[in-house]
Design a protein around this motif. Structure first.
Motif, PDB file in Angstrom:
ATOM      1  N   MET A 104      -2.000   4.174   6.489  1.00 45.43           N
ATOM      2  CA  MET A 104      -1.594   4.754   5.206  1.00 45.43           C
ATOM      3  C   MET A 104      -2.680   5.659   4.622  1.00 45.43           C
ATOM      4  O   MET A 104      -2.389   6.676   4.013  1.00 45.43           O
ATOM      5  N   VAL A 105      -3.943   5.286   4.838  1.00 47.31           N
ATOM      6  CA  VAL A 105      -5.040   6.146   4.386  1.00 47.31           C
ATOM      7  C   VAL A 105      -5.011   7.462   5.157  1.00 47.31           C
ATOM      8  O   VAL A 105      -5.198   8.543   4.574  1.00 47.31           O
ATOM      9  N   THR A 106      -4.750   7.396   6.449  1.00 48.10           N
ATOM     10  CA  THR A 106      -4.657   8.616   7.262  1.00 48.10           C
ATOM     11  C   THR A 106      -3.516   9.507   6.776  1.00 48.10           C
ATOM     12  O   THR A 106      -3.681  10.724   6.643  1.00 48.10           O
ATOM     13  N   ALA A 107      -2.368   8.892   6.486  1.00 51.09           N
ATOM     14  CA  ALA A 107      -1.233   9.664   5.971  1.00 51.09           C
ATOM     15  C   ALA A 107      -1.583  10.305   4.637  1.00 51.09           C
ATOM     16  O   ALA A 107      -1.302  11.492   4.410  1.00 51.09           O
ATOM     17  N   PRO A 114       0.796  -1.221   0.000  1.00 56.11           N
ATOM     18  CA  PRO A 114       0.000   0.000   0.000  1.00 56.11           C
ATOM     19  C   PRO A 114       0.831   1.274   0.000  1.00 56.11           C
ATOM     20  O   PRO A 114       2.039   1.261   0.252  1.00 56.11           O
ATOM     21  N   TYR A 115       0.158   2.375  -0.288  1.00 52.94           N
ATOM     22  CA  TYR A 115       0.772   3.696  -0.369  1.00 52.94           C
ATOM     23  C   TYR A 115       1.455   4.090   0.940  1.00 52.94           C
ATOM     24  O   TYR A 115       0.891   3.902   2.019  1.00 52.94           O
ATOM     25  N   TYR A 116       2.661   4.654   0.823  1.00 48.49           N
ATOM     26  CA  TYR A 116       3.406   5.210   1.961  1.00 48.49           C
ATOM     27  C   TYR A 116       3.578   4.193   3.086  1.00 48.49           C
ATOM     28  O   TYR A 116       3.659   4.545   4.264  1.00 48.49           O
ATOM     29  N   CYS A 117       3.688   2.927   2.719  1.00 43.97           N
ATOM     30  CA  CYS A 117       3.746   1.870   3.739  1.00 43.97           C
ATOM     31  C   CYS A 117       4.982   1.983   4.619  1.00 43.97           C
ATOM     32  O   CYS A 117       4.907   1.847   5.836  1.00 43.97           O
ATOM     33  N   ALA A 118       6.143   2.242   4.006  1.00 46.12           N
ATOM     34  CA  ALA A 118       7.382   2.294   4.781  1.00 46.12           C
ATOM     35  C   ALA A 118       7.546   3.582   5.568  1.00 46.12           C
ATOM     36  O   ALA A 118       8.372   3.652   6.481  1.00 46.12           O
ATOM     37  N   ALA A 119       6.765   4.609   5.204  1.00 42.66           N
ATOM     38  CA  ALA A 119       6.824   5.907   5.892  1.00 42.66           C
ATOM     39  C   ALA A 119       8.240   6.471   5.950  1.00 42.66           C
ATOM     40  O   ALA A 119       8.612   7.153   6.908  1.00 42.66           O
ATOM     41  N   GLY A 120       9.040   6.160   4.929  1.00 40.34           N
ATOM     42  CA  GLY A 120      10.390   6.700   4.861  1.00 40.34           C
ATOM     43  C   GLY A 120      11.387   6.030   5.788  1.00 40.34           C
ATOM     44  O   GLY A 120      12.480   6.547   5.991  1.00 40.34           O
ATOM     45  N   ILE A 121      11.018   4.861   6.333  1.00 40.32           N
ATOM     46  CA  ILE A 121      11.884   4.175   7.301  1.00 40.32           C
ATOM     47  C   ILE A 121      12.258   2.810   6.725  1.00 40.32           C
ATOM     48  O   ILE A 121      11.394   1.951   6.520  1.00 40.32           O
TER      49      ILE A 121
END
Length: 345
Positions: free
Chosen positions: A101-104, A73-80
């Motif tokens: 991820m939906v919230t982000a 899903p979108y932005y799953c790793a959150a840059g980590i």
């Protein structure tokens, strides 16, 4: 004998130099065509699937659908970086949490860093997870389906294929490894019943609806183009990208644009033309007025990307999943060029 070897080495050097010169000369500027701006879509495998999700979500106002083959899903790793194993479903009993991820994504949309999530209510999405995939496991891909549902994609617009005994690969009708393989070039052939599975056709028809049958032979051509106009070396993107242009599109037909993102270890530098010539996209494109863009990213040390993956975890910067991200911006500009007839040389 030494002189003969010297002559041979010299000839080889000249041949290599000539080949590189030919490539350099062939990689001209990306042309423009009379493409339809309301018919742009994306797809990809593995890191390319993560990238397709990012592109669909970030540019949802101008992208009508996506094909996601073995992607999370979108932005799953959150840059980590350490989150990537969870995002690939490799941690037992700990799947990605799509609600986060939906919230982000909603937060990014509220500050205009990506397009409004309301656009996803019209998107058409194809998702695939092979039952023998040992790289991106099904619990991660399940989360992708849930993300799109929670972000507003109607269930009637979602197709999830998760019952084919395929490994980690794009599924081509007549090319690549046996179905269950998890090995380079990450293109397999599978059958459902006695029928060859044609993944390019399946995802394109999920996005665009019923299409003409694929061509038996191609009328158009694959063009290399200079990616440096759109992306500097610091993005990790290769010098050269590729685009398939059907004859009809070259002659002025208002064509659709589809972006196909390769996976890790699957750029032209590694697998040659396997992805952009042998996955089946071009044969469907040829009879359905679709230009297929194949952007390329290579392995690099700066930025650190040893496997030549698209950036779905932040190696190009914290904004990697936003419209301002260097790779997303570059590909979006390439699509813009294809849509801009006024720029034709």
């Amino acid at each position: 004998m030494k002189s003969l070897r010297s002559v041979a080495l010299c000839a080889l050097a000249l041949s290599v130099a000539f080949s590189f010169t030919q490539v350099a000369q062939a990689a001209d500027a990306l042309p423009s065509y009379h493409a339809d701006p309301s018919e742009t879509s994306v797809s990809g495998l593995s890191s390319g699937a993560f990238m397709a999700v990012q592109y669909q979500v970030a540019y949802s106002a101008s992208v009508i659908g996506a094909g996601v083959v073995a992607g999370g899903p979108y932005y799953c790793a959150a840059g980590i970086l350490v989150n990537t194993t969870i995002c690939m479903g490799q941690v037992p009993f700990m799947p990605p949490n799509p609600a986060l991820m939906v919230t982000a994504a909603a937060t990014f949309a509220s500050t205009n860093q990506i397009d409004s999530l309301s656009n996803l209510q019209k998107a058409r999405i194809y998702v695939f997870s092979g039952t023998k995939d040992t790289v991106v496991h099904q619990q991660a891909v399940d989360a992708t389906v849930s993300f799109f549902e929670q972000a507003g994609v109607p269930k009637s617009n979602l197709l999830y294929v998760n019952n084919v005994p395929a490994g980690h690969a794009f599924i081509a009708p007549s090319f690549g490894n046996v179905c269950a393989d998890n090995a380079p070039p990450y293109i397999n052939h599978c059958a459902i019943g006695k029928k060859k599975y044609d993944q390019a056709g399946a995802l394109l028809q999920q996005i665009y609806g019923a299409l003409n049958p694929p061509a038996h032979s191609l009328s158009g051509k694959i063009l290399p183009f200079d990616q440096r106009e759109f992306a500097g070396a610091a993005t990790g993107m290769a010098d050269t990208g590729f685009v398939y242009v059907p004859k009809s599109c070259d002659e002025g037909t208002a064509c659709k644009v589809h972006v196909a993102f390769h996976g890790c270890k699957q750029s032209a530098a590694v697998v040659g033309d396997d992805f952009y010539a042998n996955t089946g996209y071009n044969y469907w494109a040829d009879t359905n007025n679709i230009i297929v863009l194949y952007p390329q990213v290579n392995a690099s040390t700066v930025p650190f990307n040893p496997d030549g993956c698209w950036d779905w975890f932040g190696y190009t910067g914290a904004n990697y999943a936003l419209k301002s991200a260097s790779q997303l911006t570059a590909v979006h500009a390439m699509v813009g060029r294809l849509l801009d007839k006024s720029q034709t040389q």
